[in-house]
Design a protein around this motif. Structure first.
Motif, PDB file in Angstrom:
ATOM      1  N   VAL A  35       0.836  -1.202   0.000  1.00 36.92           N
ATOM      2  CA  VAL A  35       0.000   0.000   0.000  1.00 36.92           C
ATOM      3  C   VAL A  35       0.870   1.251   0.000  1.00 36.92           C
ATOM      4  N   GLN A  36       0.531   2.189  -0.858  1.00 37.39           N
ATOM      5  CA  GLN A  36       1.136   3.520  -0.806  1.00 37.39           C
ATOM      6  C   GLN A  36       0.343   4.358   0.184  1.00 37.39           C
ATOM      7  N   VAL A  37       0.965   4.767   1.273  1.00 34.55           N
ATOM      8  CA  VAL A  37       0.271   5.459   2.353  1.00 34.55           C
ATOM      9  C   VAL A  37       0.029   6.918   1.988  1.00 34.55           C
ATOM     10  N   LYS A  38      -1.216   7.368   2.172  1.00 35.07           N
ATOM     11  CA  LYS A  38      -1.577   8.765   1.924  1.00 35.07           C
ATOM     12  C   LYS A  38      -1.676   9.558   3.224  1.00 35.07           C
ATOM     13  N   ALA A  39      -2.100   8.910   4.299  1.00 38.68           N
ATOM     14  CA  ALA A  39      -2.230   9.580   5.603  1.00 38.68           C
ATOM     15  C   ALA A  39      -2.099   8.542   6.697  1.00 38.68           C
ATOM     16  N   CYS A  40      -1.595   8.986   7.845  1.00 33.37           N
ATOM     17  CA  CYS A  40      -1.393   8.085   8.988  1.00 33.37           C
ATOM     18  C   CYS A  40      -1.774   8.801  10.274  1.00 33.37           C
ATOM     19  N   GLY A  41      -2.611   8.163  11.080  1.00 37.83           N
ATOM     20  CA  GLY A  41      -2.996   8.726  12.366  1.00 37.83           C
ATOM     21  C   GLY A  41      -2.004   8.332  13.448  1.00 37.83           C
ATOM     22  N   LEU A  42      -1.738   9.248  14.366  1.00 43.38           N
ATOM     23  CA  LEU A  42      -0.818   8.996  15.474  1.00 43.38           C
ATOM     24  C   LEU A  42      -1.585   8.920  16.782  1.00 43.38           C
ATOM     25  N   SER A  43      -1.440   7.824  17.488  1.00 44.16           N
ATOM     26  CA  SER A  43      -2.007   7.644  18.826  1.00 44.16           C
ATOM     27  C   SER A  43      -0.870   7.286  19.775  1.00 44.16           C
ATOM     28  N   SER A  44      -1.094   7.513  21.055  1.00 40.51           N
ATOM     29  CA  SER A  44      -0.033   7.235  22.030  1.00 40.51           C
ATOM     30  C   SER A  44       0.285   5.750  22.076  1.00 40.51           C
ATOM     31  N   LEU A  45       1.543   5.438  22.291  1.00 42.10           N
ATOM     32  CA  LEU A  45       1.992   4.050  22.397  1.00 42.10           C
ATOM     33  C   LEU A  45       1.796   3.544  23.815  1.00 42.10           C
ATOM     34  N   ASP A  46       1.248   2.352  23.945  1.00 43.25           N
ATOM     35  CA  ASP A  46       1.137   1.700  25.249  1.00 43.25           C
ATOM     36  C   ASP A  46       2.290   0.704  25.354  1.00 43.25           C
ATOM     37  N   LEU A  47       3.402   1.179  25.864  1.00 40.35           N
ATOM     38  CA  LEU A  47       4.599   0.338  25.930  1.00 40.35           C
ATOM     39  C   LEU A  47       4.423  -0.835  26.881  1.00 40.35           C
ATOM     40  N   GLN A  48       3.621  -0.646  27.935  1.00 40.71           N
ATOM     41  CA  GLN A  48       3.378  -1.736  28.874  1.00 40.71           C
ATOM     42  C   GLN A  48       2.582  -2.852  28.195  1.00 40.71           C
ATOM     43  N   LEU A  49       1.602  -2.481  27.377  1.00 40.38           N
ATOM     44  CA  LEU A  49       0.825  -3.487  26.650  1.00 40.38           C
ATOM     45  C   LEU A  49       1.715  -4.280  25.702  1.00 40.38           C
ATOM     46  N   LEU A  50       2.596  -3.590  24.982  1.00 36.92           N
ATOM     47  CA  LEU A  50       3.504  -4.284  24.070  1.00 36.92           C
ATOM     48  C   LEU A  50       4.376  -5.275  24.825  1.00 36.92           C
ATOM     49  N   SER A  51       4.842  -4.870  26.008  1.00 34.39           N
ATOM     50  CA  SER A  51       5.658  -5.770  26.823  1.00 34.39           C
ATOM     51  C   SER A  51       4.839  -6.959  27.308  1.00 34.39           C
ATOM     52  N   ASP A  52       3.588  -6.698  27.691  1.00 38.13           N
ATOM     53  CA  ASP A  52       2.723  -7.764  28.204  1.00 38.13           C
ATOM     54  C   ASP A  52       2.451  -8.848  27.165  1.00 38.13           C
ATOM     55  N   LEU A 325       5.398  15.137   7.104  1.00 38.48           N
ATOM     56  CA  LEU A 325       6.233  14.090   7.689  1.00 38.48           C
ATOM     57  C   LEU A 325       7.359  14.656   8.547  1.00 38.48           C
ATOM     58  N   TYR A 326       7.942  15.784   8.149  1.00 41.04           N
ATOM     59  CA  TYR A 326       9.080  16.305   8.913  1.00 41.04           C
ATOM     60  C   TYR A 326       8.674  16.821  10.297  1.00 41.04           C
ATOM     61  N   GLU A 327       7.365  16.987  10.539  1.00 39.39           N
ATOM     62  CA  GLU A 327       6.900  17.398  11.861  1.00 39.39           C
ATOM     63  C   GLU A 327       6.355  16.217  12.674  1.00 39.39           C
ATOM     64  N   ALA A 328       6.455  15.011  12.138  1.00 34.91           N
ATOM     65  CA  ALA A 328       5.858  13.838  12.782  1.00 34.91           C
ATOM     66  C   ALA A 328       6.474  13.550  14.146  1.00 34.91           C
ATOM     67  N   THR A 329       7.780  13.725  14.279  1.00 34.96           N
ATOM     68  CA  THR A 329       8.444  13.424  15.550  1.00 34.96           C
ATOM     69  C   THR A 329       7.914  14.311  16.671  1.00 34.96           C
ATOM     70  N   VAL A 330       7.829  15.604  16.403  1.00 36.06           N
ATOM     71  CA  VAL A 330       7.321  16.540  17.411  1.00 36.06           C
ATOM     72  C   VAL A 330       5.853  16.243  17.718  1.00 36.06           C
ATOM     73  N   ALA A 331       5.064  15.946  16.679  1.00 28.41           N
ATOM     74  CA  ALA A 331       3.642  15.639  16.874  1.00 28.41           C
ATOM     75  C   ALA A 331       3.467  14.399  17.730  1.00 28.41           C
ATOM     76  N   MET A 332       4.291  13.378  17.489  1.00 26.72           N
ATOM     77  CA  MET A 332       4.177  12.133  18.256  1.00 26.72           C
ATOM     78  C   MET A 332       4.599  12.347  19.700  1.00 26.72           C
ATOM     79  N   GLU A 333       5.597  13.151  19.943  1.00 28.40           N
ATOM     80  CA  GLU A 333       5.998  13.454  21.321  1.00 28.40           C
ATOM     81  C   GLU A 333       4.866  14.126  22.082  1.00 28.40           C
ATOM     82  N   THR A 334       4.141  15.023  21.413  1.00 28.95           N
ATOM     83  CA  THR A 334       2.999  15.696  22.039  1.00 28.95           C
ATOM     84  C   THR A 334       1.891  14.708  22.355  1.00 28.95           C
TER      85      THR A 334
END
Length: 347
Positions: A35-52, A325-334
């Motif tokens: 798939v060629q991605v046109k848009a991607c939504g960012l949600s917070s990561l649940d690191l504890q769930l991934l570990s579980d 895309l170049y603002e994705a890192t800052v957006a994800m941190e927020t």
């Protein structure tokens, strides 16, 4: 091509988000779609769930709600063909970041996107729509004539719950966390029965609910987190959350409480009160749809229903402008610091 990844800290420090180069295999899997991605939504990561669930990586792919166009299909793919517009949520163990220009994903995680529905809109709201659908239909068995209390109705998830419930003829009550949210929620159409302000200690939740329901309480409560102890209510990040005793008190007979609080603790008096009301509690974790394949057909049906309701205007997410895309890192941190927020990256 580049993708966004999370480098989790071994201590309690905040995770770091980095842009990394990544590649795709030359050959597609039998049931995979490229798939060629046109848009991607960012949600917070649940690191504890991934570990579980046993997912432990140095770099965790970020961005799982994707919308795009099919470029290529595997030899056994039956749902899609090249140039189809699709939308879906990548599984927890996906090696791909949704912020890559091109990704590979199993066809069983995608559905067709209606032509008139924008990629940015559906990518930014699909996860919240899935959570709302799971809370109200799968857990609470919502039906016309029920009374629903949505805590924090101004959040993306809360708004999806309100709109989905109103569509099915449910009487909706909700809480607001600021004067701006209060005004916005009162202006919603279809109209909410009552917006209850909880900022600055401006309302007694129990008395308002009992007034609205004639002393009977509500059939369903959907929260976005709760306070377990009085000490927690003094914390800045939890002062607007309801206390667990308040939620139990507003439940009616045979009421249903759907909670997002992973570490909910109910003391014997709480359980006794729930028992007297013959009420029940469910834990909302919409990740189970992609983590287990036992109800894959039902999951795809839910996704199809959500995107159809978005396309006809039943579900109308309020999204901020998409970021490049170049603002994705800052957006994800927020987003990671404030899970109540959402962000959409347009590629």
């Amino acid at each position: 091509m580049k993708g966004l990844f999370c480098r989790a800290s071994k201590d309690d420090a905040e995770p770091k988000f980095v842009i990394q180069e990544t590649t795709l295999p030359d050959v597609l899997g039998s049931h995979q779609v490229r798939v060629q991605v046109k848009a991607c939504g960012l949600s917070s990561l649940d690191l504890q769930l991934l570990s579980d669930v046993g997912i432990q990586r140095d770099l965790i792919p970020v961005g799982r709600e994707v919308a795009g166009v099919v470029l290529q299909v595997g030899p056994k793919v039956t749902f899609f063909q090249p140039e189809d517009e699709v939308v879906g949520i990548l599984p927890l163990d996906s090696p791909c970041s949704g912020l890559c220009e091109v990704i590979d994903v199993d066809e069983y995680h995608l559905v067709q996107k209606p032509e008139k529905l924008s990629s940015v809109c559906v990518a930014g709201a699909l996860r919240d729509g899935l959570c709302a659908y799971t809370a109200l239909h799968t857990h609470a068995r919502m039906a016309a004539g029920h009374t629903l209390l949505v805590m924090d109705g101004g959040s993306p998830f809360g708004l999806m719950c309100i709109q989905l419930a109103c569509y099915h003829g449910v009487k909706v009550l909700t809480t607001s966390h600021s004067p701006q949210e209060h005004t916005f929620l009162e202006q919603l159409r279809p109209q909410v029965a009552r917006v209850i302000p909880v900022y600055n200690g401006s309302s007694d939740l129990l008395s308002v609910i009992m007034e609205e329901t004639g002393g009977l309480g509500v059939d369903i409560v959907v929260d976005s987190g709760v306070c377990l102890h009085e000490e927690e209510e003094k914390l800045e990040e939890k002062k607007l959350l309801p206390h667990k005793c308040d939620i139990i008190s507003v439940l009616g007979v045979s009421g249903h409480w759907v909670t997002s609080h992973q570490d909910l603790q109910l003391d014997p008096p709480d359980c006794r009160f729930l028992h007297l009301k013959s009420a029940s509690v469910s834990f909302l974790n919409c990740e189970v749809w992609t983590a287990a394949s036992a109800q894959q057909g039902r999951y795809l049906h839910i996704l199809k229903d959500i995107v159809e309701k978005m396309s006809v205007g039943v579900l109308r997410p309020q999204l901020k402008e998409a970021v490049p895309l170049y603002e994705a890192t800052v957006a994800m941190e927020t987003v990671q610091r404030n899970p109540r927020k959402k962000a959409v990256v347009q590629l």
